[in-house]
Motif scaffolding. Structure first.
Motif, PDB file in Angstrom:
ATOM      1  N   SER A 195      51.674  42.346  47.606  1.00 40.20           N
ATOM      2  CA  SER A 195      50.876  41.579  48.561  1.00 40.20           C
ATOM      3  C   SER A 195      50.811  40.105  48.164  1.00 40.20           C
ATOM      4  CB  SER A 195      49.470  42.169  48.682  1.00 40.20           C
ATOM      5  OG  SER A 195      48.821  42.179  47.425  1.00 40.20           O
ATOM      6  N   GLU A 233      44.842  41.446  54.082  1.00 38.06           N
ATOM      7  CA  GLU A 233      43.570  41.811  53.448  1.00 38.06           C
ATOM      8  C   GLU A 233      43.752  42.053  51.949  1.00 38.06           C
ATOM      9  OE1 GLU A 233      42.497  45.144  55.822  1.00 38.06           O
ATOM     10  OE2 GLU A 233      41.387  43.945  57.305  1.00 38.06           O
ATOM     11  N   ARG A 234      44.843  42.732  51.588  1.00 41.20           N
ATOM     12  CA  ARG A 234      45.075  42.996  50.161  1.00 41.20           C
ATOM     13  C   ARG A 234      45.402  41.713  49.404  1.00 41.20           C
ATOM     14  NH1 ARG A 234      47.475  47.433  52.525  1.00 41.20           N
ATOM     15  NH2 ARG A 234      49.616  46.674  52.278  1.00 41.20           N
ATOM     16  N   VAL A 236      44.323  38.698  50.127  1.00 42.83           N
ATOM     17  CA  VAL A 236      43.074  37.942  49.989  1.00 42.83           C
ATOM     18  C   VAL A 236      42.174  38.584  48.931  1.00 42.83           C
ATOM     19  CG1 VAL A 236      40.922  37.320  51.168  1.00 42.83           C
ATOM     20  CG2 VAL A 236      43.126  36.950  52.299  1.00 42.83           C
ATOM     21  N   ASP A 237      42.077  39.916  48.943  1.00 47.40           N
ATOM     22  CA  ASP A 237      41.250  40.608  47.945  1.00 47.40           C
ATOM     23  C   ASP A 237      41.714  40.281  46.525  1.00 47.40           C
ATOM     24  OD1 ASP A 237      39.611  41.769  49.788  1.00 47.40           O
ATOM     25  OD2 ASP A 237      40.592  43.733  49.753  1.00 47.40           O
ATOM     26  N   ARG A 238      43.020  40.355  46.314  1.00 47.24           N
ATOM     27  CA  ARG A 238      43.537  40.146  44.964  1.00 47.24           C
ATOM     28  C   ARG A 238      43.365  38.705  44.497  1.00 47.24           C
ATOM     29  NH1 ARG A 238      47.860  44.263  46.522  1.00 47.24           N
ATOM     30  NH2 ARG A 238      47.297  46.063  45.266  1.00 47.24           N
ATOM     31  N   LYS A 239      43.308  37.777  45.450  1.00 46.05           N
ATOM     32  CA  LYS A 239      43.199  36.374  45.057  1.00 46.05           C
ATOM     33  C   LYS A 239      41.764  35.891  44.963  1.00 46.05           C
ATOM     34  CE  LYS A 239      45.395  31.932  45.827  1.00 46.05           C
ATOM     35  NZ  LYS A 239      46.477  31.227  46.544  1.00 46.05           N
ATOM     36  N   TYR A 240      40.877  36.419  45.855  1.00 42.98           N
ATOM     37  CA  TYR A 240      39.542  35.835  45.946  1.00 42.98           C
ATOM     38  C   TYR A 240      38.392  36.776  45.607  1.00 42.98           C
ATOM     39  CZ  TYR A 240      42.045  32.114  48.355  1.00 42.98           C
ATOM     40  OH  TYR A 240      42.912  31.104  48.666  1.00 42.98           O
ATOM     41  N   ASP A 241      38.605  38.111  45.671  1.00 37.75           N
ATOM     42  CA  ASP A 241      37.505  39.030  45.373  1.00 37.75           C
ATOM     43  C   ASP A 241      37.255  39.052  43.864  1.00 37.75           C
ATOM     44  OD1 ASP A 241      36.025  41.454  44.719  1.00 37.75           O
ATOM     45  OD2 ASP A 241      36.385  42.076  46.785  1.00 37.75           O
ATOM     46  N   VAL A 244      37.883  42.488  42.126  1.00 41.94           N
ATOM     47  CA  VAL A 244      39.304  42.816  42.010  1.00 41.94           C
ATOM     48  C   VAL A 244      39.942  41.969  40.917  1.00 41.94           C
ATOM     49  CG1 VAL A 244      41.530  42.789  43.199  1.00 41.94           C
ATOM     50  CG2 VAL A 244      39.476  43.556  44.409  1.00 41.94           C
ATOM     51  N   TRP A 245      39.586  40.680  40.881  1.00 44.74           N
ATOM     52  CA  TRP A 245      40.113  39.770  39.844  1.00 44.74           C
ATOM     53  C   TRP A 245      39.749  40.276  38.459  1.00 44.74           C
ATOM     54  CZ3 TRP A 245      37.680  36.842  36.090  1.00 44.74           C
ATOM     55  CH2 TRP A 245      38.471  35.879  35.435  1.00 44.74           C
TER      56      TRP A 245
END
Length: 255
Positions: A195, A233-234, A236-241, A244-245
């Motif tokens: 992603s 969505e994946r 964005v999650d991996r970069k900003y959540d 997840v980070w």
């Protein structure tokens, strides 16, 4: 019932061309490709058109019919009235070779840039085992016949030639989504986050989910809803959540 249809067909090559008018016989049950073949046989023997299966499965006869990207073999003449002019032009997004044939090598270049499936360690080819429930999401994308109509209608490259170097297009972003959903793809084990790669290497951010690719897909694949939006969505999650980070940091430290 037979009637004479008014066709306008683009004739020319990379140097230029024009729309030419023809009156062609149409019979019950025929499709646009039938009429193009009759035109070749009776009035325009040098008309160039690409086709193969005539069954909507090879993706070869892609063109634009009355301005809409379509497979000519799947576009029935019954959708037009006998009085209607049917205009057939080559796919606008790709360079013209001659008449209705375009150079679609852009798509093969983009296909080569997508990292292939990474087999899991310790499992030999032919020994892969997956449950149906685990492959249902990505199985839809395997119906793609690579007609490239989605690539043709995507305004990111259709209207902006300069984007072609950095944007893979919906067909190949869908391929990345398919691999990202694959239950056995071990890309993460070799340091590839699909992603994130879609975002950074293949231009996922250019897509503004207008769904034009979904609308022209002859296999009715929900490209936008089932592939591109989940991929976004994946990414964005991996970069900003933050959770997840943090989880990724912990996993890398444990490894």
């Amino acid at each position: 019932m037979s009637y004479e249809a008014h066709f306008r067909v683009w004739r020319g090559d990379a140097e230029g061309g024009e729309l030419r008018d023809y009156q062609v016989e149409v019979n019950d049950g025929e499709v646009v490709l039938d009429i193009i073949h009759r035109l070749q046989a009776t009035q325009a023997g040098d008309l160039a058109v690409r086709w193969n299966c005539k069954a909507g499965k090879c993706g070869s006869c892609s063109a634009e019919v009355n301005g809409r990207p379509r497979l000519m073999c799947m576009t029935r003449m019954s959708v037009f009235t006998p009085e209607e002019t049917v205009t057939v032009t080559p796919m606008r997004t790709f360079p013209v070779v001659r008449d209705l044939v375009t150079d679609v090598s852009f798509n093969y270049d983009k296909a080569r840039q997508v990292p292939a499936f990474v087999p899991p360690k310790g499992v030999a080819a032919g020994e892969y085992r997956m449950r149906q429930v685990d492959v249902e999401r990505s199985q839809e994308f395997r119906k793609c016949i690579e007609c490239f109509l989605c690539q043709d209608t995507c305004h990111v490259v259709r209207d902006h030639e300069e984007n072609k170097t950095s944007f893979a297009g919906p067909r190949f972003l869908m391929r990345i989504a398919e691999l990202d959903m694959h239950p056995l793809d071990a890309a993460a084990e070799v340091g590839l986050t699909r992603s994130s790669s879609a975002q950074e290497d293949h231009g996922l951010g250019y897509c503004n989910i207008t769904k034009c690719c979904t609308e022209v897909c002859p296999e009715h694949i929900k490209i936008t809803d089932n592939a591109l939006i989940p991929l976004k969505e994946r990414a964005v999650d991996r970069k900003y959540d933050p959770l997840v980070w943090l989880g990724n940091k912990i996993r890398r430290r444990d490894a």
